[in-house]
Design a protein around this motif. Structure first.
Motif, mmCIF file in Angstrom:
data_model
loop_
_atom_site.group_PDB
_atom_site.id
_atom_site.type_symbol
_atom_site.label_atom_id
_atom_site.label_comp_id
_atom_site.label_asym_id
_atom_site.label_seq_id
_atom_site.Cartn_x
_atom_site.Cartn_y
_atom_site.Cartn_z
ATOM 1 N N ILE A 102 76.653 7.658 -39.636
ATOM 2 C CA ILE A 102 77.866 7.265 -38.626
ATOM 3 C C ILE A 102 77.718 7.911 -37.256
ATOM 4 C CG2 ILE A 102 80.400 7.621 -38.445
ATOM 5 C CD1 ILE A 102 80.601 7.581 -41.464
ATOM 6 N N THR A 103 77.507 7.298 -36.175
ATOM 7 C CA THR A 103 77.530 8.068 -34.779
ATOM 8 C C THR A 103 78.484 7.382 -33.880
ATOM 9 O OG1 THR A 103 75.822 6.454 -34.014
ATOM 10 C CG2 THR A 103 74.924 8.391 -35.586
ATOM 11 N N VAL A 119 76.802 13.347 -47.320
ATOM 12 C CA VAL A 119 76.377 14.206 -46.129
ATOM 13 C C VAL A 119 75.067 14.832 -46.548
ATOM 14 C CG1 VAL A 119 77.053 16.325 -44.821
ATOM 15 C CG2 VAL A 119 78.729 14.997 -46.073
ATOM 16 N N THR A 151 68.547 8.182 -36.682
ATOM 17 C CA THR A 151 68.821 9.377 -35.835
ATOM 18 C C THR A 151 67.716 10.276 -35.807
ATOM 19 O OG1 THR A 151 69.859 10.018 -37.879
ATOM 20 C CG2 THR A 151 71.404 8.950 -36.233
ATOM 21 N N GLY A 211 68.125 18.860 -35.599
ATOM 22 C CA GLY A 211 69.044 17.581 -35.969
ATOM 23 C C GLY A 211 70.383 18.241 -36.256
ATOM 24 N N GLN A 212 71.327 17.202 -36.647
ATOM 25 C CA GLN A 212 72.437 17.530 -37.037
ATOM 26 C C GLN A 212 72.928 17.049 -38.609
ATOM 27 O OE1 GLN A 212 75.102 15.397 -34.360
ATOM 28 N NE2 GLN A 212 74.228 16.703 -32.650
ATOM 29 N N LEU A 213 74.049 17.556 -39.077
ATOM 30 C CA LEU A 213 74.384 16.614 -40.378
ATOM 31 C C LEU A 213 74.519 15.351 -40.388
ATOM 32 C CD1 LEU A 213 76.930 19.419 -41.766
ATOM 33 C CD2 LEU A 213 74.456 19.235 -42.552
ATOM 34 N N GLN A 214 74.055 14.527 -41.328
ATOM 35 C CA GLN A 214 74.048 13.053 -41.386
ATOM 36 C C GLN A 214 75.247 12.752 -42.258
ATOM 37 O OE1 GLN A 214 72.051 11.223 -39.023
ATOM 38 N NE2 GLN A 214 72.093 13.399 -38.286
ATOM 39 N N TYR A 215 76.325 11.751 -41.817
ATOM 40 C CA TYR A 215 77.257 11.347 -42.532
ATOM 41 C C TYR A 215 77.194 9.974 -42.792
ATOM 42 C CZ TYR A 215 79.467 15.684 -41.023
ATOM 43 O OH TYR A 215 79.704 17.104 -41.002
ATOM 44 N N ARG B 205 75.538 11.135 -28.208
ATOM 45 C CA ARG B 205 76.357 10.341 -29.270
ATOM 46 C C ARG B 205 75.372 9.511 -30.160
ATOM 47 N NH1 ARG B 205 81.335 9.197 -27.134
ATOM 48 N NH2 ARG B 205 81.725 7.065 -27.818
ATOM 49 N N THR B 206 74.058 9.730 -30.287
ATOM 50 C CA THR B 206 73.123 8.837 -30.934
ATOM 51 C C THR B 206 72.496 9.398 -32.327
ATOM 52 O OG1 THR B 206 71.021 9.490 -29.696
ATOM 53 C CG2 THR B 206 72.482 7.736 -28.627
ATOM 54 N N ILE B 207 72.512 10.805 -32.159
ATOM 55 C CA ILE B 207 72.006 11.181 -33.258
ATOM 56 C C ILE B 207 72.644 11.928 -34.492
ATOM 57 C CG2 ILE B 207 70.183 11.935 -31.861
ATOM 58 C CD1 ILE B 207 71.139 14.898 -31.606
ATOM 59 N N GLY B 208 73.910 11.796 -34.211
ATOM 60 C CA GLY B 208 75.056 12.201 -35.290
ATOM 61 C C GLY B 208 76.472 12.182 -34.954
ATOM 62 N N THR B 209 77.322 12.786 -35.550
ATOM 63 C CA THR B 209 78.479 12.651 -35.052
ATOM 64 C C THR B 209 79.375 14.157 -35.255
ATOM 65 O OG1 THR B 209 80.767 11.682 -35.465
ATOM 66 C CG2 THR B 209 79.508 11.829 -37.076
ATOM 67 N N ARG B 259 81.628 22.640 -40.946
ATOM 68 C CA ARG B 259 80.461 22.766 -41.648
ATOM 69 C C ARG B 259 79.589 23.928 -41.246
ATOM 70 N NH1 ARG B 259 79.140 19.221 -46.576
ATOM 71 N NH2 ARG B 259 81.129 17.717 -46.592
ATOM 72 N N ASP B 261 77.850 23.357 -38.419
ATOM 73 C CA ASP B 261 76.578 22.665 -38.159
ATOM 74 C C ASP B 261 76.018 23.132 -36.947
ATOM 75 O OD1 ASP B 261 75.962 18.986 -37.942
ATOM 76 O OD2 ASP B 261 74.720 20.354 -38.025
ATOM 77 N N ASN B 263 73.746 22.597 -34.734
ATOM 78 C CA ASN B 263 73.200 21.896 -33.579
ATOM 79 C C ASN B 263 74.332 20.926 -33.225
ATOM 80 O OD1 ASN B 263 70.870 23.317 -33.494
ATOM 81 N ND2 ASN B 263 69.920 21.938 -35.308
ATOM 82 N N CYS B 264 75.544 20.789 -33.857
ATOM 83 C CA CYS B 264 76.547 19.728 -33.373
ATOM 84 C C CYS B 264 77.046 20.043 -32.007
ATOM 85 C CB CYS B 264 77.587 20.068 -34.476
ATOM 86 S SG CYS B 264 77.889 18.171 -35.030
#
Lengths: 286, 278
Positions: A102-103, A119, A151, A211-215, B205-209, B259, B261, B263-264
């Motif tokens: 989800i992005t 997650v 991603t 990177g970031q956590l992926q949902y 906006r492309t690599i996560g949320t 969490r 995160d 790099n968020c």
């Protein structure tokens, strides 16, 4: 005069029909769950999620749970990562359950999501004999392969050469095996699955450093808000009743490996299971 | 043959007035009563002749409206001038801009009308005294209404929400969890709270949320005692209590990811800053 009344009646009925069609409906093209069969995009490129023939894994478990709850025949349709948005938007697929993160960018492109149902942090898969990846700065100057239109493929790792993109993660693992790249960057759970397919050849390093956590969610075309909420209801029930069993079946080594790599002693649900707050905040935005 | 004797009523009436009726003097009044009734006002203290003379207008010869003497008009006009000047002063202090100009014009008109009532020689002959009296009364009524309405207007002014036009937000782009931006603004009105509407968006906006999951901890940096951070959930406003007399405010706005995160990254913007009492 009777003849004069007919055109007015017809105009009134037409206006009523237009008003009904335009007002109050979130599905301008009808429900994506209206038929007996639902075509679902899948990618057999992630051990633990969807791999082998016949397909098995967590994504397949989610697909079956949705089919059972909605009494639909779910028809898996193997695709590539790059096909996910296009085939949703053109109606070839009704849903995508394929490690689909989800992005906000995908929301902007017209893709809505139910979930998340998983997650995952991100990490690097390297050759087991390569001990050079100990910290973030060790990646500088290294070649890193990613799957295109993911991603991971959009993430910039400072100082790394990230020109090598393959259609699948398996393609990157093949590059790693051939010595054409130094590392593969993707979701940690996917890489952990590849590691366990070849435990003597690869290892996963530096979890959560880049990177970031992926949902991961179920993708569907925007404008089907009622369908999205229905899927959300199914996933909420799945998270509550079935998630833990399926996770331990499909990723039996995940939390042990994660804790070993991070030096932590965490519970698998605290790392990998979405919270109800996350489902509320991330799902069905369109 | 002699005239028959007068009856009591006739005798009394004939004896008191000498057969010439005086305005304001009831029939059958004694001379003292006649003198008092012929136009004396409270505090006037004049004799019957003075009162009778005072009842006569000096400028046009037109009789004064029934029930009001020149002394009464004088007193009312003085009250109108003083009251109107007081309102002018308060308006000058409490209002600004167009409100002040409008209030000043209205009060000026009131003062002029009241002065014309006060000083008959200043009044053009074409304006009858009756008109001047009623104009003074109208001014007094207007003063009364304004005075009665002033507390309501003041309460309304003191409690309306005031938008703060000038503020700054620094270090607000690419914020990772536990990083902070700094907000500053002047407190331009006396209110209990400053209310800030934050907007949070993903840096990438492309690599996560990240944005929907981000909360903000808002802490005043310029207070005399430590305060607990105000936690702001996504899509809600931060309401920070102001200290009495505080004329500017500095806030530290810290990004929180549930969490952690690392790099968020998010960008912070502000869509509105307001001062309110509730």
């Amino acid at each position: 005069m009777p003849a004069a009344r007919h055109p007015a009646k017809a105009a009134g009925l037409l206006l009523l029909a237009l008003a009904t069609a335009c007002g109050g409906s979130s599905s301008p093209a009808g429900s994506v769950l209206s038929g007996e069969r639902v075509t679902v995009g899948t990618i057999a490129d992630a051990p633990g999620f969807d791999f082998d023939v016949p397909a098995a894994g967590f994504d397949i478990d989610v697909m079956h749970a949705v089919g059972a709850a909605l009494d639909k025949k779910m028809v898996p349709s193997p695709i590539f990562y790059k096909d996910r948005p296009g085939q949703l938007l053109d109606g070839t697929l009704q849903l995508v359950i394929a490690t689909y993160s989800i992005t906000q960018g995908r929301n902007d492109a017209g893709i809505d999501f139910a979930g998340p149902y998983m997650v995952s942090p991100q990490g690097l898969l390297v050759r087991k004999t390569d001990d050079t990846f100990r910290s973030a700065k060790d990646v500088r100057g290294k070649s890193v392969c990613t799957a295109e239109d993911t991603t991971g493929g959009g993430t910039d790792i400072p100082g790394a050469h990230m020109d090598d993109q393959q259609p699948t993660t398996q393609g990157c693992v093949d590059q790693l095996a051939a010595g054409n790249t130094d590392a593969v960057f993707s979701d940690w759970l996917i890489l952990d699955g590849f590691m366990h397919l070849h435990p003597d050849e690869y290892k996963v390093v530096l979890p959560n450093v880049f990177g970031q956590l992926q949902y991961l969610g179920i993708g569907l075309k925007k404008g089907h808000h009622a369908d999205c909420l229905k899927l959300n209801g199914v996933l909420t029930n799945f998270l509550d009743k079935q998630w833990a069993t399926d996770f331990l079946t499909d990723f039996p080594y995940a939390i042990k490996d994660y804790n070993q790599q991070t030096g932590q002693a965490r519970d698998y649900q605290s790392v990998f299971k979405p919270t109800s707050s996350e489902v509320q905040r991330l799902s069905c935005k369109l | 043959m002699s005239e028959p004797p007068l009856s009591g009523d006739d005798a009394g009436a004939g004896a008191s007035t000498g057969s010439v009726p005086v305005p304001g003097v009831p029939p059958g009044a004694t001379p003292d009563e006649a003198g008092t009734a012929a136009g004396a006002a409270p505090g006037d203290g004049g004799s019957a002749d003075t009162s009778a003379a005072a009842a006569e207008p000096a400028d046009t010869g037109t009789p004064a409206p029934p029930g009001i003497s020149a002394g009464s008009l004088l007193a009312l006009s003085v009250a109108a001038v003083v009251w109107t000047v007081v309102l002018l002063s308060v308006a000058a202090v409490e209002t600004d801009g167009l409100s002040r100009v409008f209030a000043g014009l209205v009060v000026l008109v009131g003062v002029v009308v009241a002065v014309l009532g006060l000083f008959p020689p200043l009044r053009p002959p074409s304006i009858p005294r009756r008109t001047a009296v009623w104009a003074v009364v109208a001014v007094l009524c207007a003063d009364g209404l304004v005075t009665a309405g002033w507390p309501l207007w003041s309460y309304h002014r003191a409690n309306t929400v005031v938008t703060v036009p000038d503020w700054s937000l620094r270090g607000n782009l690419g914020l990772l969890p536990k990083q902070s931006a700094t907000f500053q603004a002047k407190v331009t009105a006396h209110r209990k709270y400053v209310v800030i509407t934050f907007e949070v968006t993903d840096t990438d906006r492309t690599i996560g949320t990240c944005a929907p999951l981000t909360t903000l901890d808002v802490v005043p940096a310029s207070t005399t005692r430590p305060q607990q951070p105000v936690q702001v959930a996504p899509d809600t406003r931060a309401k920070i209590r102001l200290e009495p007399g505080q004329d500017e405010i500095t806030l530290t706005v810290t990004v929180v990811n549930p969490r952690d995160d690392a790099n968020c990254g998010v960008n912070l913007q502000i869509s509105r800053v307001a001062l309110s009492n509730g």
